[in-house]
Structures are given as C-alpha cells and as structure tokens.
Scaffold this motif. Structure first.
Motif, PDB file in Angstrom:
ATOM      1  N   LEU A   1       0.961  -1.312  -0.206  1.00 55.47           N
ATOM      2  CA  LEU A   1       0.010   0.054  -0.075  1.00 55.47           C
ATOM      3  C   LEU A   1       0.928   1.286  -0.053  1.00 55.47           C
ATOM      4  CD1 LEU A   1      -2.646  -1.189   2.656  1.00 55.47           C
ATOM      5  CD2 LEU A   1      -2.904  -0.908   0.230  1.00 55.47           C
ATOM      6  N   GLY A   2       2.156   0.964   0.183  1.00 58.01           N
ATOM      7  CA  GLY A   2       2.938   2.284   0.077  1.00 58.01           C
ATOM      8  C   GLY A   2       3.768   2.695   1.355  1.00 58.01           C
ATOM      9  N   HIS A   3       3.268   1.672   2.674  1.00 58.60           N
ATOM     10  CA  HIS A   3       3.888   2.155   3.975  1.00 58.60           C
ATOM     11  C   HIS A   3       4.975   1.507   4.181  1.00 58.60           C
ATOM     12  CE1 HIS A   3      -0.045   3.904   4.270  1.00 58.60           C
ATOM     13  NE2 HIS A   3      -0.840   2.603   4.050  1.00 58.60           N
ATOM     14  N   ARG A   4       5.801   1.978   5.283  1.00 58.87           N
ATOM     15  CA  ARG A   4       6.957   1.611   5.640  1.00 58.87           C
ATOM     16  C   ARG A   4       6.750   0.494   6.827  1.00 58.87           C
ATOM     17  NH1 ARG A   4       8.020   6.844   4.689  1.00 58.87           N
ATOM     18  NH2 ARG A   4       7.104   7.246   6.821  1.00 58.87           N
ATOM     19  N   VAL A   5       7.290  -0.720   6.852  1.00 62.14           N
ATOM     20  CA  VAL A   5       7.033  -1.635   7.797  1.00 62.14           C
ATOM     21  C   VAL A   5       8.203  -2.129   8.231  1.00 62.14           C
ATOM     22  CG1 VAL A   5       5.534  -3.681   8.388  1.00 62.14           C
ATOM     23  CG2 VAL A   5       4.779  -2.321   6.468  1.00 62.14           C
ATOM     24  N   THR A   6       8.245  -2.235   9.632  1.00 65.26           N
ATOM     25  CA  THR A   6       9.320  -3.009  10.269  1.00 65.26           C
ATOM     26  C   THR A   6       8.726  -4.313  11.066  1.00 65.26           C
ATOM     27  OG1 THR A   6      10.711  -0.897  11.030  1.00 65.26           O
ATOM     28  CG2 THR A   6      10.816  -2.651  12.092  1.00 65.26           C
TER      29      THR A   6
ATOM     30  N   PRO B   1      12.203   2.208  18.314  1.00 66.59           N
ATOM     31  CA  PRO B   1      12.123   3.349  19.299  1.00 66.59           C
ATOM     32  C   PRO B   1      10.422   3.600  19.781  1.00 66.59           C
ATOM     33  CG  PRO B   1      11.825   4.192  16.875  1.00 66.59           C
ATOM     34  CD  PRO B   1      12.160   2.602  16.964  1.00 66.59           C
ATOM     35  N   ARG B   2      10.610   3.949  21.081  1.00 68.17           N
ATOM     36  CA  ARG B   2       9.284   4.235  21.524  1.00 68.17           C
ATOM     37  C   ARG B   2       8.668   5.431  20.629  1.00 68.17           C
ATOM     38  NH1 ARG B   2      12.063   2.716  26.110  1.00 68.17           N
ATOM     39  NH2 ARG B   2      10.591   1.406  27.852  1.00 68.17           N
ATOM     40  N   GLY B   3       7.341   5.340  20.505  1.00 69.29           N
ATOM     41  CA  GLY B   3       6.605   6.469  19.848  1.00 69.29           C
ATOM     42  C   GLY B   3       6.694   6.508  18.202  1.00 69.29           C
ATOM     43  N   GLY B   4       7.324   5.617  17.821  1.00 64.38           N
ATOM     44  CA  GLY B   4       7.873   5.938  16.426  1.00 64.38           C
ATOM     45  C   GLY B   4       6.966   5.584  15.361  1.00 64.38           C
ATOM     46  N   PHE B   5       5.832   5.148  15.700  1.00 59.37           N
ATOM     47  CA  PHE B   5       4.824   4.323  14.636  1.00 59.37           C
ATOM     48  C   PHE B   5       3.564   4.922  14.698  1.00 59.37           C
ATOM     49  CE2 PHE B   5       8.224   1.509  15.762  1.00 59.37           C
ATOM     50  CZ  PHE B   5       8.959   1.216  14.602  1.00 59.37           C
TER      51      PHE B   5
ATOM     52  N   LYS C   1       3.748  -2.509  26.117  1.00 57.67           N
ATOM     53  CA  LYS C   1       4.846  -2.097  25.013  1.00 57.67           C
ATOM     54  C   LYS C   1       4.491  -1.799  23.652  1.00 57.67           C
ATOM     55  CE  LYS C   1       8.561  -4.603  27.418  1.00 57.67           C
ATOM     56  NZ  LYS C   1       8.058  -4.861  28.755  1.00 57.67           N
ATOM     57  N   ALA C   2       3.491  -2.398  23.105  1.00 58.92           N
ATOM     58  CA  ALA C   2       3.110  -2.182  21.726  1.00 58.92           C
ATOM     59  C   ALA C   2       2.329  -0.974  21.874  1.00 58.92           C
ATOM     60  CB  ALA C   2       2.057  -3.282  21.470  1.00 58.92           C
ATOM     61  N   VAL C   3       1.899  -0.558  22.947  1.00 56.14           N
ATOM     62  CA  VAL C   3       1.249   1.119  22.897  1.00 56.14           C
ATOM     63  C   VAL C   3       2.194   2.034  23.033  1.00 56.14           C
ATOM     64  CG1 VAL C   3      -0.409   2.341  24.284  1.00 56.14           C
ATOM     65  CG2 VAL C   3      -1.051   0.354  24.070  1.00 56.14           C
ATOM     66  N   GLU C   4       3.138   1.748  23.840  1.00 58.41           N
ATOM     67  CA  GLU C   4       4.370   2.836  23.833  1.00 58.41           C
ATOM     68  C   GLU C   4       4.859   3.028  22.449  1.00 58.41           C
ATOM     69  OE1 GLU C   4       7.189   2.578  27.154  1.00 58.41           O
ATOM     70  OE2 GLU C   4       5.985   0.956  28.086  1.00 58.41           O
ATOM     71  N   ALA C   5       5.062   1.998  21.685  1.00 60.41           N
ATOM     72  CA  ALA C   5       5.626   2.300  20.412  1.00 60.41           C
ATOM     73  C   ALA C   5       4.645   3.079  19.514  1.00 60.41           C
ATOM     74  CB  ALA C   5       5.823   0.773  19.651  1.00 60.41           C
ATOM     75  N   LEU C   6       3.217   3.533  19.807  1.00 62.88           N
ATOM     76  CA  LEU C   6       2.352   4.125  19.060  1.00 62.88           C
ATOM     77  C   LEU C   6       2.873   5.723  19.084  1.00 62.88           C
ATOM     78  CD1 LEU C   6      -1.120   2.424  19.192  1.00 62.88           C
ATOM     79  CD2 LEU C   6       0.632   2.551  17.206  1.00 62.88           C
ATOM     80  N   ARG C   7       2.478   6.325  18.050  1.00 62.84           N
ATOM     81  CA  ARG C   7       2.474   7.797  18.266  1.00 62.84           C
ATOM     82  C   ARG C   7       1.113   8.162  18.633  1.00 62.84           C
ATOM     83  NH1 ARG C   7       5.264   8.209  12.111  1.00 62.84           N
ATOM     84  NH2 ARG C   7       7.586   7.939  12.985  1.00 62.84           N
ATOM     85  N   PRO C   8       1.000   9.335  19.006  1.00 63.02           N
ATOM     86  CA  PRO C   8      -0.437   9.515  19.519  1.00 63.02           C
ATOM     87  C   PRO C   8      -1.381   9.597  18.257  1.00 63.02           C
ATOM     88  CG  PRO C   8       1.026  11.161  20.430  1.00 63.02           C
ATOM     89  CD  PRO C   8       1.808  10.388  19.413  1.00 63.02           C
ATOM     90  N   GLY C   9      -2.539   9.066  18.598  1.00 60.88           N
ATOM     91  CA  GLY C   9      -3.577   9.018  17.380  1.00 60.88           C
ATOM     92  C   GLY C   9      -3.196   7.654  16.552  1.00 60.88           C
ATOM     93  N   GLY C  10      -2.138   7.021  16.821  1.00 65.64           N
ATOM     94  CA  GLY C  10      -1.914   5.669  16.156  1.00 65.64           C
ATOM     95  C   GLY C  10      -2.923   4.740  16.555  1.00 65.64           C
TER      96      GLY C  10
END
Length: 261
Positions: free
Chosen positions: A64-69, A109-113, A134-143
C-alpha cells in the motif's frame, strides 16, 4: 481430479482459503491505515508488525506504500520475509529485525509508529498486559493498534465437535483457556478480556471482530470443490464478524484500537 499446482498457473487450496484467515482483519486494517494517512496528511506511514513472521500482513501493508518494520524472534521467518518482500517488489519498504515483544525497545524506538500490528503475540507473552503496554508505547499519539489473538469459544466449540467433550469443558474452566497438556496455545481470550486489556493500556476500542467463525468448522473439501462455496463462506464470515454472538465462538478475535492523542 487433482488440484492444479501454482506452478501450473492454478492456485493451491491453501492459498485460495487464505482470505478466510485474513480477510476480515485486512479490511479493518486497510481502512484504519487509510484514516490515519488522511488525518496525518502522510502518503506513507510507519508501521510496526510485532511477531510478523514471514510477512502475511507486512508485505500487503508495504504494497500500500507504507514502511513496515517486522520484529520476530525467528531468523528463518525473517529470511522468508526478506525473500517474500523482494518477490512482491517491496523490499525497500520492509525491514526485518530479530527480537520479541518483551525486549521490543531494544530494537525499535518508543513512539515511532503510526500503527502497530500485534497478531498472535499475546497468547505467548509471559505477561500479556505488559506486552500490550509495550505495543502501545511504540505508537504515536492517534496511532492505531491491530490486535489479533486466539479466541476461547472457538477452541471449546472445536474440541466439542471433534468429540473431545472433556477437553472442551477443561478449556472452559481453565484460567488460560487451555484444553490440556497437549494444547500448543498457552493462552486464549474472550472478546471482553481482550477489550479490557486494550482499555487498561489506555487505548480507545474502535471495533471488535470475530475471525474464522465458520471457516475452521466447514470441511475443506466442500470449500475447495463446491462452485461458489468459498465466496459464499467469505461473505458469511464478513457478516458474522461484527456480531457479538458469533465473536463468542470465533477461532480468533480482532480488536482495532486507537491511542488517545
């Protein structure tokens, strides 16, 4: 008549039945990514796939054009992911990293996705609530968080229909939803339990769906040989997925949630 092989230009039965396992989740996830892209104004999002294995979701998301780790503990799975991404022409948008949910921030990184996929992870985590945090910590606000886990009701129904009534009852009364020592799944959840974990982690639940409500109960030969059966079953699964009565007997449960922003 023998099944046509993929090499001969046909599809194998397992590949044809693939949408039964992922169709509902893919539709919900694609919609969530589209909303996130619109809200941020970004053409390409940063997506984390924890336990993403060989890329069943990562490669389509990258398409879809997104960057996936992808973070996964298996080197073999990550090797297969690399090959699969290359074959799909998205190798430049898929990165595989060896690790797991417990040591997530050793490798990302934390908050990088913008979105985190946590599929088939909580069943095996030592502490599901901590893994989810931990999964939540990896999210940006609104993610967005896409959470997929094994459902208790589907396992109970499956054991009962196979004639293993004592095991079905054991799964019902076991705190982790296991039917016995031979059960390969360490833990199962109800929809209420999963939604509760998500809310406790500080997310807002957007939707809950049952996955493989009927697919694991219908004989494979019927789906593979009866004209139109697969398409009809897909429509049935999609219709039943959002209904709580059918979520209660689904093999898997999917929760989409968003991090308050």
């Amino acid at each position: 008549m023998s099944e046509p092989s993929p090499a001969a230009g046909g599809e194998s039965p397992s590949s044809r039945r693939g949408p039964l396992r992922t169709g509902v989740v893919r539709e919900v996830l694609d919609d969530a990514l589209a909303r996130r892209a619109k809200s941020t104004g970004a053409d390409a999002l940063d997506v984390l796939d924890t336990g993403g294995g060989t890329g069943n979701f990562a490669v389509p998301v990258a398409s879809l054009g997104h960057r996936v780790t992808v973070v996964d503990p298996s080197p073999n799975a990550l090797f297969a992911l690399e090959r699969r991404a290359a074959e799909a022409g998205v190798a430049d948008r898929v990165r595989g990293v060896q690790g797991d949910i417990d040591g997530l921030f050793d490798v990302v990184p934390r908050g990088g996705f913008d979105a985190v996929l946590c599929h088939g992870v909580l069943e095996y985590a030592d502490d599901p609530a901590d893994g989810l945090r931990k999964a939540v910590e990896a999210l940006r606000p609104g993610g967005a968080l896409s959470l997929l886990a094994s459902g208790l009701g589907g396992a109970v129904l499956g054991r009962a229909l196979a004639g293993h009534f004592a095991e079905a009852r054991q799964a019902l009364i076991d705190p982790d939803g296991r039917w016995g020592q031979g059960d390969a799944v360490p833990r199962r959840f109800t929809a209420e339990q999963l939604a509760g974990l998500v809310r406790e982690a500080g997310l807002a639940v957007v939707s809950v769906h049952g996955v493989r409500v009927f697919a694991d109960l219908v004989p494979g030969g019927l789906v593979d040989t009866e004209p139109g059966a697969l398409e009809a079953l897909l429509k049935l699964e999609a219709t039943a997925a959002a209904l709580p009565a059918f979520q209660a007997v689904a093999t898997q449960l999917h929760v989409l949630a968003e991090k308050r922003g």
